[in-house]
Scaffold this motif. Structure first.
Motif, PDB file in Angstrom:
ATOM      1  N   ASP A  41      -3.061  20.911 -23.944  1.00  0.00           N
ATOM      2  CA  ASP A  41      -3.039  21.858 -25.066  1.00  0.00           C
ATOM      3  C   ASP A  41      -1.626  22.320 -25.414  1.00  0.00           C
ATOM      4  O   ASP A  41      -1.412  22.875 -26.499  1.00  0.00           O
ATOM      5  N   ASN A  42      -0.673  22.126 -24.514  1.00  0.00           N
ATOM      6  CA  ASN A  42       0.679  22.633 -24.733  1.00  0.00           C
ATOM      7  C   ASN A  42       1.729  21.535 -24.870  1.00  0.00           C
ATOM      8  O   ASN A  42       2.925  21.795 -24.717  1.00  0.00           O
ATOM      9  N   THR A  43       1.297  20.301 -25.155  1.00  0.00           N
ATOM     10  CA  THR A  43       2.256  19.197 -25.215  1.00  0.00           C
ATOM     11  C   THR A  43       3.271  19.368 -26.342  1.00  0.00           C
ATOM     12  O   THR A  43       4.343  18.765 -26.313  1.00  0.00           O
TER      13      THR A  43
ATOM     14  N   ALA B 274      20.386  10.507 -19.750  1.00  0.00           N
ATOM     15  CA  ALA B 274      20.254   9.100 -20.119  1.00  0.00           C
ATOM     16  C   ALA B 274      18.887   8.545 -19.740  1.00  0.00           C
ATOM     17  O   ALA B 274      18.652   7.343 -19.861  1.00  0.00           O
ATOM     18  N   GLY B 275      18.001   9.402 -19.282  1.00  0.00           N
ATOM     19  CA  GLY B 275      16.668   8.969 -18.864  1.00  0.00           C
ATOM     20  C   GLY B 275      15.655   9.090 -19.980  1.00  0.00           C
ATOM     21  O   GLY B 275      15.984   9.245 -21.155  1.00  0.00           O
ATOM     22  N   ARG B 276      14.393   9.030 -19.607  1.00  0.00           N
ATOM     23  CA  ARG B 276      13.304   9.095 -20.579  1.00  0.00           C
ATOM     24  C   ARG B 276      12.157   9.949 -20.032  1.00  0.00           C
ATOM     25  O   ARG B 276      11.981  10.083 -18.801  1.00  0.00           O
ATOM     26  N   LEU B 277      11.409  10.492 -20.943  1.00  0.00           N
ATOM     27  CA  LEU B 277      10.214  11.260 -20.610  1.00  0.00           C
ATOM     28  C   LEU B 277       9.036  10.301 -20.466  1.00  0.00           C
ATOM     29  O   LEU B 277       8.818   9.439 -21.332  1.00  0.00           O
ATOM     30  N   GLN B 278       8.300  10.421 -19.363  1.00  0.00           N
ATOM     31  CA  GLN B 278       7.148   9.558 -19.128  1.00  0.00           C
ATOM     32  C   GLN B 278       5.903  10.402 -18.909  1.00  0.00           C
ATOM     33  O   GLN B 278       5.969  11.478 -18.319  1.00  0.00           O
ATOM     34  N   ARG B 279       4.804   9.915 -19.398  1.00  0.00           N
ATOM     35  CA  ARG B 279       3.538  10.643 -19.256  1.00  0.00           C
ATOM     36  C   ARG B 279       2.933  10.412 -17.883  1.00  0.00           C
ATOM     37  O   ARG B 279       2.949   9.288 -17.370  1.00  0.00           O
ATOM     38  N   ARG B 280       2.430  11.494 -17.285  1.00  0.00           N
ATOM     39  CA  ARG B 280       1.728  11.423 -16.007  1.00  0.00           C
ATOM     40  C   ARG B 280       0.397  12.130 -16.143  1.00  0.00           C
ATOM     41  O   ARG B 280       0.327  13.274 -16.581  1.00  0.00           O
ATOM     42  N   GLU B 281      -0.676  11.436 -15.802  1.00  0.00           N
ATOM     43  CA  GLU B 281      -2.011  11.971 -16.033  1.00  0.00           C
ATOM     44  C   GLU B 281      -2.275  13.255 -15.256  1.00  0.00           C
ATOM     45  O   GLU B 281      -2.939  14.167 -15.739  1.00  0.00           O
ATOM     46  N   ASP B 282      -1.718  13.360 -14.060  1.00  0.00           N
ATOM     47  CA  ASP B 282      -2.046  14.505 -13.223  1.00  0.00           C
ATOM     48  C   ASP B 282      -1.202  15.733 -13.530  1.00  0.00           C
ATOM     49  O   ASP B 282      -1.660  16.870 -13.405  1.00  0.00           O
ATOM     50  N   THR B 283       0.053  15.539 -13.971  1.00  0.00           N
ATOM     51  CA  THR B 283       0.952  16.680 -14.171  1.00  0.00           C
ATOM     52  C   THR B 283       1.399  16.876 -15.608  1.00  0.00           C
ATOM     53  O   THR B 283       1.968  17.906 -15.931  1.00  0.00           O
ATOM     54  N   GLY B 284       1.158  15.914 -16.465  1.00  0.00           N
ATOM     55  CA  GLY B 284       1.634  16.011 -17.833  1.00  0.00           C
ATOM     56  C   GLY B 284       2.719  14.986 -18.096  1.00  0.00           C
ATOM     57  O   GLY B 284       2.448  13.886 -18.561  1.00  0.00           O
TER      58      GLY B 284
END
Length: 368
Positions: free
Chosen positions: A46-48, A92-102
């Motif tokens: 809900d807060n993405t 220099a990194g990237r944001l990755q989705r994680r099912e358990d933590t967001g």
């Protein structure tokens, strides 16, 4: 610097929307990051929307010497960026989705995005008009569905006809503490000035060829950017507390205190609920929805001192990439937020036992 309109030649009377982006590339750290740093972003579905938002700064420089021309700066900036990223690999990194933590930010060395552009006018003319400065800084909204393809940091070097130039920077708000705490710009500029003297022998910078005539712009589908949202306002507060250790509850209280103060000073309203992002440590940032309902300043029992700051106070006017050439003007703002937003960042460099910065952002006018 006194700014004034420099003549009225046909070239200068052209629309400032004729910005040409002539080069785009990725710059990773100079060496592979080992071990890879990771920062968890604990957020519910809900807060993405809170993963969006960027801090943007544009620094304007005059051309004092021939070697300081923006073309040369852009040609050498690749190495200085690669070097400073050794100490800030998350940029220099990237944001990755994680099912358990967001989500989580991973220092996977995908690189920051570096662009070079030119504007068909002089620096003094541009500053006199004081328009369209958002063209001098690039930002592409993070793709919530496929965040691993979205850079979190952009640098744009824009050259003006007079030889002056600007450096525009966009940084995800999830990493904005590099400006508040880690003095990223100061470290980068110092590295750039202290690079090996051998670069003085370079006649044509690797990144761009200054003798290239009439460079063509990159295709629009490559350089499409997120449109600027009008009406977004922000404030930065510094808070110190006595006889109290920071906790999520206290951070929440301090954020609401700052929101209340910002609403009064900015004559805006963040609404009864806003997104709260707390950087609990270098490895964890927590996102939650925060409600002002039933809360009052009188209910706070913790002794504290609060002072309001501006982004410009965090050293941006001192950033010189060539000795003695500090910015003649600096513009800072926050963009790409959809709702009210507050972010809490601990300030370990202060002598006080407990100190933090609170960034408060009002939503754009269209969402009020």
């Amino acid at each position: 610097m006194e700014v004034h309109e420099n003549g009225g030649s046909p070239r200068q009377s052209q629309s400032l929307s004729e910005l040409q982006i002539v080069t785009m590339m990725s710059v990773p750290p100079l060496k592979m990051t080992e071990p890879r740093a990771v920062r968890k972003v604990l957020v519910s579905e809900d807060n993405t929307r809170a993963i969006h938002g960027c801090y943007q700064v544009v620094m304007y420089y005059e051309n004092l010497k021939e070697k300081e021309h923006g073309w040369c700066l852009a040609g050498l900036i690749v190495e200085s960026l690669a070097r400073v990223l050794l100490d800030h690999p998350l940029l220099a990194g990237r944001l990755q989705r994680r099912e358990d933590t967001g989500f989580e930010i991973v220092a996977n060395d995908s690189g920051i995005r570096l662009l070079e552009a030119c504007y068909p006018t002089t620096l003094s003319h541009f500053l006199h008009l004081n328009e369209e400065q958002h063209h001098l800084v690039f930002w592409k909204e993070i793709d919530t569905q496929y965040p691993q393809f979205s850079p979190l940091f952009y640098v744009q070097v824009t050259n003006f006809e007079c030889g002056g130039y600007s450096i525009g920077i966009s940084c995800s708000l999830l990493l904005a503490e590099v400006f508040l705490v880690e003095n990223f710009l100061g470290k980068w500029a110092e590295i750039h000035m202290n690079m090996s003297p051998q670069h003085e022998e370079i006649q044509t910078p690797i990144f761009h060829h200054p003798r290239l005539k009439n460079p063509e712009s990159l295709p629009p589908d490559i350089i499409s950017r997120t449109q600027r949202q009008n009406g977004v306002q922000s404030m930065v507060f510094t808070i110190t507390t006595e006889d109290a250790n920071f906790s999520m509850e206290l951070w929440r209280e301090l954020a609401m205190l700052c929101v209340k103060e910002a609403e009064q000073k900015l004559s805006t309203n963040l609404g009864s609920e806003f997104s709260l992002v707390v950087k609990e440590s270098s490895e964890v940032a927590k996102v939650e929805s925060c409600s002002m309902n039933g809360w009052s300043v009188e209910g706070m029992r913790v002794k504290h001192e609060m002072s309001a700051s501006r982004w410009e106070e965090f050293g941006v006017y001192e950033v010189a990439f060539f000795e003695g050439n500090k910015p003649v003007q600096v513009s800072c703002w926050i963009d790409s937020v959809s709702d009210g937003y507050a972010m809490v960042v601990p300030l370990p460099y202060l002598k006080h036992k407990n100190a933090c910065a609170v960034i408060v952002v009002s939503p754009p006018l269209s969402s009020l």
